[in-house]
Design a protein around this motif. Structure first.
Motif, short mmCIF file in Angstrom:
data_model
loop_
_atom_site.label_atom_id
_atom_site.label_comp_id
_atom_site.label_asym_id
_atom_site.label_seq_id
_atom_site.Cartn_x
_atom_site.Cartn_y
_atom_site.Cartn_z
N GLY A 53 0.86 -1.17 0.00
CA GLY A 53 0.00 0.00 0.00
C GLY A 53 0.90 1.22 0.00
N GLU A 54 0.68 2.12 0.94
CA GLU A 54 1.55 3.29 1.02
C GLU A 54 2.94 2.91 1.53
N LYS A 55 3.02 1.84 2.30
CA LYS A 55 4.30 1.39 2.84
C LYS A 55 4.45 -0.11 2.59
N ARG A 227 0.65 4.85 -18.95
CA ARG A 227 0.40 3.40 -18.92
C ARG A 227 1.03 2.70 -17.73
N VAL A 228 2.08 3.29 -17.16
CA VAL A 228 2.81 2.60 -16.09
C VAL A 228 2.96 3.47 -14.83
N LEU A 229 3.56 4.63 -14.98
CA LEU A 229 3.97 5.40 -13.82
C LEU A 229 2.80 5.94 -13.00
N ASP A 230 1.83 6.56 -13.67
CA ASP A 230 0.65 7.05 -12.94
C ASP A 230 -0.17 5.92 -12.33
N PRO A 231 -0.45 4.84 -13.08
CA PRO A 231 -1.26 3.76 -12.50
C PRO A 231 -0.65 3.11 -11.25
N ILE A 232 0.68 3.06 -11.17
CA ILE A 232 1.28 2.43 -9.99
C ILE A 232 1.65 3.46 -8.92
N GLY A 233 1.32 4.73 -9.16
CA GLY A 233 1.49 5.73 -8.12
C GLY A 233 2.88 6.29 -7.96
N ILE A 234 3.68 6.31 -9.03
CA ILE A 234 5.02 6.90 -8.96
C ILE A 234 4.90 8.38 -8.67
N ASN A 235 5.65 8.85 -7.69
CA ASN A 235 5.65 10.26 -7.32
C ASN A 235 6.59 11.02 -8.25
N PRO A 236 6.06 11.93 -9.10
CA PRO A 236 6.93 12.63 -10.07
C PRO A 236 7.97 13.52 -9.42
N LYS A 237 7.77 13.90 -8.16
CA LYS A 237 8.77 14.73 -7.47
C LYS A 237 9.96 13.90 -7.02
N GLN A 238 9.78 12.59 -6.96
CA GLN A 238 10.87 11.72 -6.50
C GLN A 238 11.46 10.87 -7.63
N TRP A 239 10.79 10.86 -8.80
CA TRP A 239 11.31 10.06 -9.92
C TRP A 239 11.41 10.96 -11.13
#
Length: 239
Positions: A53-55, A227-239
């Motif tokens: 989840g979040e952690k 298709r990948v980054l937004d659906p899995i919740g990648i934080n754009p400020k950290q990646w």
């Protein structure tokens, strides 16, 4: 050997060792020897995959079929053969559980050649969409590749066996693996035929990404984001 390649090889060996070291009662050697089947209880553990989840959920190596002592040996081997950061930024996930982490796992920095994995992921998406295949000739996409690379396919690019060399790929000090400022202008091949050798070559990956962009008809950044980054919740400020 290029330091990046050395660390990649060491990390792959490290993962193989972690994968093979099963400290179950009655098992006193690597279970991957001689292609032996895994014990039934190990198979059951491996089938119990969770998603974070979040952690990450934290648990012991033993609960996931690994030996803490052997895992410690593998981590020490990695640390002894790594750069100044050692294993500070290493996280080990088993079946979706966090079983070991270094002290600096939240450090944010450039991912360098990890980006190559995202490039190959983009190829997988395009194959899934029916827009390309591993055997797609690159000259069908970029006709100027036909003269020097008539037999080159996307498979060769994604496995780093293309032999692609751009104009201007002369070594610059310690930068010897494809430093061209014009990576999209084909030069004479590093070797022939494609697939006959392996070459960790930056301009080849740049050209690979360019070809995938033409196939996708959109920037790879947009393709991966949607298709990948937004659906899995990648934080754009950290990646």
């Amino acid at each position: 050997m290029n330091p990046g390649i050395k660390y990649l090889i060491l990390f792959q060996l490290f993962l193989i060792n972690v994968y093979c070291l099963q400290g179950k009662p009655g098992i006193d050697r690597y279970i991957c020897e001689d292609n032996k089947r895994l014990p039934e209880d190990t198979l059951k553990v491996r089938g119990n995959v969770v998603f974070p989840g979040e952690k990450w959920e934290v648990t012991t190596p033993e609960s996931q079929g690994l030996s803490s002592s052997k895992l410690k040996e593998a981590i020490q081997l990695l640390e002894d053969n790594s750069g100044h950061d050692g294993v500070k930024e290493v996280m080990i996930i088993r079946n979706g559980y966090l079983i070991w982490e270094g002290e600096d796992v939240d450090k944010v920095h450039g991912v360098w050649s990890v980006t190559k994995s995202f490039t190959s992921t983009a190829l997988g998406l395009l194959i899934s969409d029916g827009k390309a295949s591993l055997n797609t000739p690159v000259s069908d996409i970029v006709p100027e590749m036909r003269e020097n690379y008539p037999d080159l396919t996307l498979r060769h690019f994604t496995t780093m066996t293309s032999g692609y060399r751009a104009q201007g790929d002369e070594a610059r000090g310690n930068y010897t693996h494809g430093p061209s400022a014009t990576p999209f202008i084909p030069g004479a091949p590093l070797f022939r035929p494609p697939g006959s050798k392996y070459a960790y070559w930056d301009s080849a990956m740049n050209q690979f990404a360019f070809i995938l962009t033409l196939i996708a008809e959109e920037p790879l950044e947009d393709l991966l984001k949607n298709r990948v980054l937004d659906p899995i919740g990648i934080n754009p400020k950290q990646w």
